[in-house]
Design a protein around this motif. Sequence first.
Motif, PDB file in Angstrom:
ATOM      1  N   LEU A 162       0.847  -1.179  -0.340  1.00  0.00           N
ATOM      2  CA  LEU A 162       0.227   0.117   0.010  1.00  0.00           C
ATOM      3  C   LEU A 162       0.400   1.265   0.060  1.00  0.00           C
ATOM      4  O   LEU A 162       1.320   1.611   1.022  1.00  0.00           O
ATOM      5  CB  LEU A 162      -0.709   0.342   1.797  1.00  0.00           C
ATOM      6  CG  LEU A 162      -2.207   1.358   1.188  1.00  0.00           C
ATOM      7  CD1 LEU A 162      -2.216   1.143  -0.098  1.00  0.00           C
ATOM      8  CD2 LEU A 162      -2.421   1.544   2.675  1.00  0.00           C
ATOM      9  N   ASN A 163       0.946   1.870  -1.436  1.00  0.00           N
ATOM     10  CA  ASN A 163       2.308   2.921  -1.326  1.00  0.00           C
ATOM     11  C   ASN A 163       1.044   3.766  -0.619  1.00  0.00           C
ATOM     12  O   ASN A 163       0.118   4.062  -1.104  1.00  0.00           O
ATOM     13  CB  ASN A 163       2.614   3.114  -2.816  1.00  0.00           C
ATOM     14  CG  ASN A 163       3.680   1.776  -3.029  1.00  0.00           C
ATOM     15  OD1 ASN A 163       4.622   1.418  -2.391  1.00  0.00           O
ATOM     16  ND2 ASN A 163       3.394   1.223  -3.856  1.00  0.00           N
ATOM     17  N   GLY A 406      -1.065   3.512 -10.038  1.00  0.00           N
ATOM     18  CA  GLY A 406      -2.462   3.703  -9.404  1.00  0.00           C
ATOM     19  C   GLY A 406      -2.668   4.521  -8.160  1.00  0.00           C
ATOM     20  O   GLY A 406      -3.555   3.723  -7.376  1.00  0.00           O
ATOM     21  N   GLU A 407      -1.834   5.172  -7.917  1.00  0.00           N
ATOM     22  CA  GLU A 407      -1.298   6.002  -5.907  1.00  0.00           C
ATOM     23  C   GLU A 407      -1.796   7.100  -6.553  1.00  0.00           C
ATOM     24  O   GLU A 407      -1.401   8.038  -5.950  1.00  0.00           O
ATOM     25  CB  GLU A 407       0.240   5.754  -5.902  1.00  0.00           C
ATOM     26  CG  GLU A 407       0.844   4.402  -6.489  1.00  0.00           C
ATOM     27  CD  GLU A 407       2.147   4.138  -6.542  1.00  0.00           C
ATOM     28  OE1 GLU A 407       2.498   5.366  -5.694  1.00  0.00           O
ATOM     29  OE2 GLU A 407       2.995   3.499  -6.150  1.00  0.00           O
ATOM     30  N   GLY A 435       1.478  -2.572  -5.007  1.00  0.00           N
ATOM     31  CA  GLY A 435       0.401  -1.473  -4.837  1.00  0.00           C
ATOM     32  C   GLY A 435       0.111  -0.498  -5.800  1.00  0.00           C
ATOM     33  O   GLY A 435      -1.350   0.326  -5.113  1.00  0.00           O
ATOM     34  N   ALA A 436      -0.417  -1.098  -7.375  1.00  0.00           N
ATOM     35  CA  ALA A 436      -1.847   0.258  -7.760  1.00  0.00           C
ATOM     36  C   ALA A 436      -3.267  -0.593  -8.101  1.00  0.00           C
ATOM     37  O   ALA A 436      -3.651  -1.160  -7.201  1.00  0.00           O
ATOM     38  CB  ALA A 436      -2.070  -0.664  -9.240  1.00  0.00           C
ATOM     39  N   GLN A 453      -6.182  -4.527 -16.597  1.00  0.00           N
ATOM     40  CA  GLN A 453      -5.112  -5.419 -17.177  1.00  0.00           C
ATOM     41  C   GLN A 453      -4.200  -4.927 -15.413  1.00  0.00           C
ATOM     42  O   GLN A 453      -3.964  -4.076 -15.349  1.00  0.00           O
ATOM     43  CB  GLN A 453      -4.463  -5.137 -18.112  1.00  0.00           C
ATOM     44  CG  GLN A 453      -5.049  -5.696 -19.234  1.00  0.00           C
ATOM     45  CD  GLN A 453      -5.369  -7.215 -19.850  1.00  0.00           C
ATOM     46  OE1 GLN A 453      -5.112  -7.827 -18.730  1.00  0.00           O
ATOM     47  NE2 GLN A 453      -5.548  -7.627 -20.995  1.00  0.00           N
ATOM     48  N   PHE A 454      -3.597  -5.865 -14.844  1.00  0.00           N
ATOM     49  CA  PHE A 454      -2.555  -5.608 -14.480  1.00  0.00           C
ATOM     50  C   PHE A 454      -1.386  -6.570 -14.398  1.00  0.00           C
ATOM     51  O   PHE A 454      -1.298  -7.328 -14.496  1.00  0.00           O
ATOM     52  CB  PHE A 454      -2.940  -5.501 -12.472  1.00  0.00           C
ATOM     53  CG  PHE A 454      -4.489  -5.142 -12.195  1.00  0.00           C
ATOM     54  CD1 PHE A 454      -3.734  -4.257 -11.523  1.00  0.00           C
ATOM     55  CD2 PHE A 454      -5.486  -5.833 -12.192  1.00  0.00           C
ATOM     56  CE1 PHE A 454      -5.108  -3.720 -10.942  1.00  0.00           C
ATOM     57  CE2 PHE A 454      -6.719  -5.005 -11.584  1.00  0.00           C
ATOM     58  CZ  PHE A 454      -6.261  -4.210 -10.919  1.00  0.00           C
ATOM     59  N   ILE A 455      -0.760  -5.449 -14.297  1.00  0.00           N
ATOM     60  CA  ILE A 455       0.905  -5.368 -14.939  1.00  0.00           C
ATOM     61  C   ILE A 455       1.870  -5.795 -14.080  1.00  0.00           C
ATOM     62  O   ILE A 455       1.891  -4.572 -13.280  1.00  0.00           O
ATOM     63  CB  ILE A 455       1.735  -4.939 -16.028  1.00  0.00           C
ATOM     64  CG1 ILE A 455       0.435  -4.936 -17.349  1.00  0.00           C
ATOM     65  CG2 ILE A 455       2.708  -5.608 -15.909  1.00  0.00           C
ATOM     66  CD1 ILE A 455      -0.322  -3.718 -17.461  1.00  0.00           C
ATOM     67  N   SER A 456       2.115  -6.940 -12.994  1.00  0.00           N
ATOM     68  CA  SER A 456       3.242  -6.754 -11.921  1.00  0.00           C
ATOM     69  C   SER A 456       3.812  -8.356 -12.093  1.00  0.00           C
ATOM     70  O   SER A 456       4.193  -8.987 -12.342  1.00  0.00           O
ATOM     71  CB  SER A 456       2.717  -6.960 -10.517  1.00  0.00           C
ATOM     72  OG  SER A 456       1.438  -7.985 -11.015  1.00  0.00           O
TER      73      SER A 456
END
Length: 850
Positions: A162-163, A406-407, A435-436, A453-456
């Motif tokens: 959680l940034n 996404g922060e 953390g997005a 979409q999520f890229i991690s």
Amino acid sequence: MTYFLTAITWYYTMVTCCGLLTAGKEPVPLKSIEVEVEVRDHVASVVSTLLYENKEDKPIEAVFVFPLPGDAAVCHFSAKIGQTQVVAEVREKQKAREEYDDALSSGQQAFLLEESEQSPDVFTLSVGSLPPGESASIRLEYVTELAVQADEGLRFCLPAVLNPRYQPQGSADGVQVTSVPASLVPYGLSFSARVSSPRPISKVESSSSLEALQYLNTEQTQATVKLAAEYKFDRDVELLIYYKDAHQPTAVVEAGQASAKSGTLMSDAVVMVSLYPEFPQAVMSSVTSCGEFVFLLDRSGSMDCPMGSNQNAQTRISSARDTLLLLLKSVPMGCHFNIYSFGSSFEHIFPKSVKYSQETMDEALKKVETMEADMGGTEILQPLKHIYSQPCIPSQPRQLFVFTDGEVGNTKDVIHLVKKNSGSHRCFSFGIGEGASSALINGVAKEGGGHAQFISGGDRMQPKVMQSLRFALQPAVVDIKVKWDLPKGVSVTALSPPITTLFQGQRSLIYGQLTGKSSKAAEGCVTVTYKLAGHPSQNQMRFGLKPTEDTGLIVHRLGARTLIRSLEMEGRENTKKEGGGVKEKVVELSVQSGVSSSFTAFIAVNKGSGDAVQGPLVRRNVPTPRMGLRLCSSPYSRVKRGAPPPPGKVFKMRGCSAPPPPGKLFKMRGRSAPPPPPVVFGCGATVALDMAMAAGPYRAKKGISKRMATAQCHAEEEEDDDMSFGIDGSFRSADVEPQQPPRDPLLQMVSLQKASGCWVLEPALAAALGKTTEEVEKPKPASVKNEVWATILALIWLHGFKMDAQEEWELLAMKAASWLRAEKAPCVTECVEAGNVLLGSTVQKEALGL
């Protein structure tokens, strides 16, 4: 020296007041987290147990701000102190807070769990009046749907990171996040998952280290998996679950709760229908050749972090640049496009969207190549407003692609803006890195009628983005209607908002509350009708009305969550007209269903604890892990302009009318400010140094900020004290700027393609093919144009040597094949044969689309 000491004082003051770092010597009462997940087909139930222990000699209040999936339905919260268990109840949020405060003031133990009012993926857990030597076990339960991935896997993510969320200037501060570098998280994680499905489980993958999958039956429809021992909860835990014949339409009917009040959602049966629309092949084979493509790229400081936990991995901004190259090469001729980038401010390459051509593509790519993560904070709202203020181009449907880590703190404001403009565009979103915000990424895609979409970890951005581009090029589905056909005496109330978009093979979930009674053998039917490229189509699902046994009210809670989110969005749209009506509905539904909302909170008070806890409480903030170097997305970005700059940075000054200082490392662009003096600093300072890029007239110069940003902040890593910058502009370091790695061969080939789809016979193409210019030119048939020969060679190379990345280049190859067909080139078969001999491949002409 005076300036240096003042700046260092400023730096540590900012660290303390913004809550970025915990004081290193403060004890952390959270000792461990145990998570048990039960996956049933495409829904997951999660039970988290958090063990707290107060080893101090005074009572404490432990406050933990942590992430959950943005679409999770939190449905249970309890605490166990010794042999006493206290189950929390859902209350209106302000009343819950007052009850918590009253309990603490009277010396009672109390526990409060509340959802952030701005971001539904952020929760605050307060453990109050924990006496010296006492321990408490906190149990938190939620249910969530699993997202469908490009490769048909189902994605479960347990967020750990959680940034700090960036708060735009002038907005009220949100929750304060206490975070530490991931390697310093003081508590561990025990994680296990049980998977069951009507279909066999093919495999379970993870970016984290897993023990071997254990099947529980011979049909392989049940299995368990665990994280490897000694796992440190220092990054998000992601599971990808694959079933055989995964995406088949299903329906689950769940019986109501016998003890619930009659006539309420929890007392009636609820149905969940999962549809996977299949579009006619004739329509899908034709890709649209029109559209306005607007790409919105995050250039905040945190985009300079590595894509995964490996600090040597490609940075987020670098991966985004490569992705924009692929996108711009794949856009069909006849479309329009523009590229926006944002941080604390925003920029656009063209004043308005322009027609896609060789000239406009070249101009855009030239500017993309220079883009760095050097624009400060993460203020996404203003560029979105500017995009929506631009008139749409007739017969060019607008497609918005949003790339961000996404922060942001104003998540709901952003989602509401996208929903408000959903009639004029489709929005495709990409959450980059650990953390997005899942609430932001999923929210804008859902309300914008697009896809998220999520890229991690070690994911490549390009294949996921290209899948979304294929969705964007699909003909828009319009006139979507849902029709229920139920036995006499049974009616349905929709819990889901109206479906606004459908994509080939992508799941659509529909929830409905069933009222009335029917025979156990009765059947119902739901039909989704729509128009695709002018053709009427439909998908239908028949299902039995007999309730499924032992579902644990999962469907009810997911249905309640869906309705709560819809009502909350409605409340933001109709604040003035509706007054408190929507809030009252949400609170009533939240209390009835026991599912959290932004207007309610879980409160538990241990009223039977005996003697009151004595003495003032000491607050202890429990940290979450922070990945990499979270730079300008932090609360540092809220520093007012004109504040003193941090030491040791290389700046260019904006808008300054004074003559520039000597040396080559400074530029002035419209703001007068003194340059920083010579400063030498070590790695422990570099974290905060880059965070003030948005704080004033100073801005890090490209090429230097990246070198600064890659300095490590972990105490156990090697020091980097030999770096310094002087007022004369000199760069004093034992190291030199590291050379950029050679470009990926695929991207090198892609970069040479023209906007029309063809390649040109040039030395750069020969080099990309691994040949000399003479070797490439010699076998060309005499009657064939150079561009035709070059394009066929490029296609053979892609099909012969890069099939593992086909999803990345497939669209631009289709464009190339279309160009070749339009050229009506002679000797194509001869060219393919000669190209195969030259390159040592065996690609068939038909495989090239010719």
